[in-house]
Design an enzyme around this catalytic site. Structure first.
Site, PDB file in Angstrom:
ATOM      1  CE  LYS A 242      -5.288   9.063   0.868  1.00 34.86           C
ATOM      2  NZ  LYS A 242      -5.636   9.887  -0.309  1.00 34.86           N
TER       3      LYS A 242
ATOM      4  CD  GLN B 162      -1.434  16.071   1.197  1.00 40.72           C
ATOM      5  OE1 GLN B 162      -1.711  17.019   0.486  1.00 40.72           O
ATOM      6  NE2 GLN B 162      -2.277  15.578   2.074  1.00 40.72           N
TER       7      GLN B 162
ATOM      8  CE  LYS C  38      -2.375  19.476   4.117  1.00 41.11           C
ATOM      9  NZ  LYS C  38      -3.229  19.780   2.934  1.00 41.11           N
TER      10      LYS C  38
ATOM     11  CE  LYS D 256      -2.845  18.238  -3.280  1.00 39.54           C
ATOM     12  NZ  LYS D 256      -3.669  18.053  -2.084  1.00 39.54           N
TER      13      LYS D 256
ATOM     14  N   GLY E  55      -9.192  13.597  -4.089  1.00 44.57           N
ATOM     15  CA  GLY E  55      -9.579  14.785  -4.825  1.00 44.57           C
ATOM     16  C   GLY E  55      -8.922  16.042  -4.289  1.00 44.57           C
ATOM     17  CG  ASP E  56      -6.482  19.819  -4.233  1.00 39.78           C
ATOM     18  OD1 ASP E  56      -6.285  20.824  -4.941  1.00 39.78           O
ATOM     19  OD2 ASP E  56      -6.224  19.794  -3.016  1.00 39.78           O
TER      20      ASP E  56
ATOM     21  CB  THR F 145     -10.985  19.563   3.847  1.00 40.30           C
ATOM     22  OG1 THR F 145     -10.502  18.366   3.230  1.00 40.30           O
ATOM     23  CG2 THR F 145      -9.865  20.581   3.915  1.00 40.30           C
TER      24      THR F 145
ATOM     25  CG  ASN G 115     -15.766  19.503  -0.387  1.00 43.21           C
ATOM     26  OD1 ASN G 115     -14.945  19.327   0.504  1.00 43.21           O
ATOM     27  ND2 ASN G 115     -16.817  18.727  -0.538  1.00 43.21           N
TER      28      ASN G 115
ATOM     29  CB  SER H 236      -8.033  10.329   2.656  1.00 40.90           C
ATOM     30  OG  SER H 236      -8.771  11.107   1.743  1.00 40.90           O
TER      31      SER H 236
END
Length: 448
Positions: A93, A114, A117, A129, A168-169, A213, A244, A380
């Site tokens: 993820k 990630q 996290k 990622k 997304g990122d 986020t 964002n 997510s």
């Protein structure tokens, strides 16, 4: 730079030898290893089983060509990446980043972060990622669509709701997710809504995912303030970035009683002593896809600064929410001089090692990205839950779940830091708590 435990030095040297030229990845690995000395002393099985060495090596690294055609008929070729780093806790993820700076080392650093996290959320998700060196800025919707379709034509074969779930990122928002999910659905002939997150609300998306986020960052800082007997009331806050994450961090700070007095983009920063006008900022950035300088031109009393650093602006709380290594030693020194009390990373690894060291020496409360900005991936995972159960939750319910998860991460960091002899260290607490959960799962699954 902290000294590594002697048991961990060979592991880091191996990472350097096997991954030459990947400075951001080296930085991310070292930052975690610096916290693990007390862990391998207390639990030697982590070192004896090579679980740390295995954690530093991705399970799979995918690199592929992305050809596409511009509106003028020119053929462009970009490079796509997906690093499926660790699946001990669940499907890979992590987001997709579209930006000219993207390369394998950047994606590996992001994927490594990630892992921990996602572990800290307590939810069943592994770490991965991806992205591309494609730049969506200045491209038409049709060009972005053609790029996304070409990108997904290769990547789709590696995805699935029980395998790998992108989101997304930077450079990848609702528009890009829509084009990629549409191509995934077209190729597979299956409506597997749990295969991508960050979707639109009318086709499987989750309430609060857009805000998550930024909101989660501020929820975490609110817990930091509560732990020291304070709150956001009257606090001056500086937020770098204006995308964002930054926009919704600003929104939540204002809702909780603080005042964001500055934000930025790659062309400079805006100082607005009365507080950033969020409606105007959203209009400039979201509707016009404009620059922060336009905000200053339209907002009475606001000043646009093109030299210097946003960290020169006096504040009580600093939230770096733009990109990696944006807060350097000079910026940290300026924050310390101006009496900043809290720095919390809304972006991924935005603070350089030297800056982090200065903040620690000055007793500035510092919280790392793997804890602070976990709200995006946590929501997510909540979106995946809703997709799996064919359900849809209200905004308030989802926001309450997000706040609960961020509180849990905060408390887990402090409790773990206490347990391993580093009281009050959010960095050590986040690294150790994230590591032990993944490592225990890897040990249980055998040598994989």
């Amino acid at each position: 730079m902290s000294v590594l435990d002697k048991q961990l030095v060979p592991i880091f040297e191996e990472v350097l030898d096997r991954n030459p030229g990947e400075a951001e990845f080296h930085q991310a690995v070292r930052e975690v290893l610096e916290s693990l000395g007390p862990v391998v002393t207390k639990h030697p099985q982590y070192a004896d089983s090579a679980v740390i060495r295995r954690l530093c090596e991705p399970e799979r690294q995918i690199i592929f060509r992305v050809p596409w055609v511009t509106d003028s008929g020119k053929i462009e070729v970009n490079r796509g990446f997906r690093v499926e780093f660790n699946s001990a806790l669940g499907p890979y993820k992590g987001g997709l980043r579209f930006h000219p700076s993207v390369n394998l080392g950047i994606v590996k650093f992001l994927g490594f972060e990630q892992i921990f996290k996602n572990s800290l959320t307590g939810l069943p998700i592994g770490g991965g990622k991806g992205g591309s060196d494609f730049d969506p800025k200045g491209r038409s919707d049709a060009e972005v669509m053609r790029f996304c379709q070409s990108f997904m034509t290769e990547l789709y074969r590696h995805l699935g709701e029980y395998t790998d779930v992108p989101a997304g990122d930077i450079g990848v928002g609702g528009r890009e997710i829509g084009y990629m999910f549409g191509q995934y659905k077209r190729i597979t002939n299956r409506y597997e809504s749990g295969t991508m997150t960050g979707k639109g609300l009318s086709w499987g998306g989750s309430q609060v995912r857009t805000e998550a986020t930024g909101y989660g960052t501020v929820f975490f800082v609110d817990e930091m303030l509560k732990a020291s007997g304070a709150d956001f009331g009257g606090k001056r806050v500086v937020v770098s970035g204006s995308g964002n994450v930054a926009i919704y961090a600003i929104e939540k700070v204002h809702q909780l009683g603080g005042t964001v007095v500055a934000c930025s983009d790659s062309g400079g920063y805006v100082v607005d002593p009365g507080g950033i006008d969020l409606a105007l900022l959203k209009e400039v950035k979201d509707e016009r896809r404009g620059r922060i300088s336009e905000y200053a031109a339209l907002r009475q009393g606001a000043t646009h600064v093109t030299d210097g650093s946003i960290w020169d602006v006096p504040c009580d709380i600093a939230l770096p929410c733009a990109t990696q290594n944006e807060l350097d030693a000079d910026g940290a020194a300026a924050l310390i001089r101006n009496g900043c009390a809290i720095v919390a990373e809304g972006a991924n690894m935005p603070t350089t090692p030297n800056a982090a060291r200065l903040l620690a020496e000055a007793d500035v409360m510092f919280a790392p990205a793997k804890a602070v900005n976990a709200g995006g991936v946590a929501t997510s995972a909540l979106e995946m839950q809703q997709n799996a159960s064919r359900d849809s939750w209200t905004f308030d319910h989802t926001q309450d779940r997000l706040a609960e998860i961020m509180q849990g991460i905060h408390d887990r960091c402090l409790e773990t830091a206490d347990e391993y002899g580093t009281p009050g260290s959010y960095v050590a607490g986040a690294n150790i708590a994230g590591f032990t959960r993944v490592a225990d799962a890897m040990l249980a699954l055998g040598v994989i």
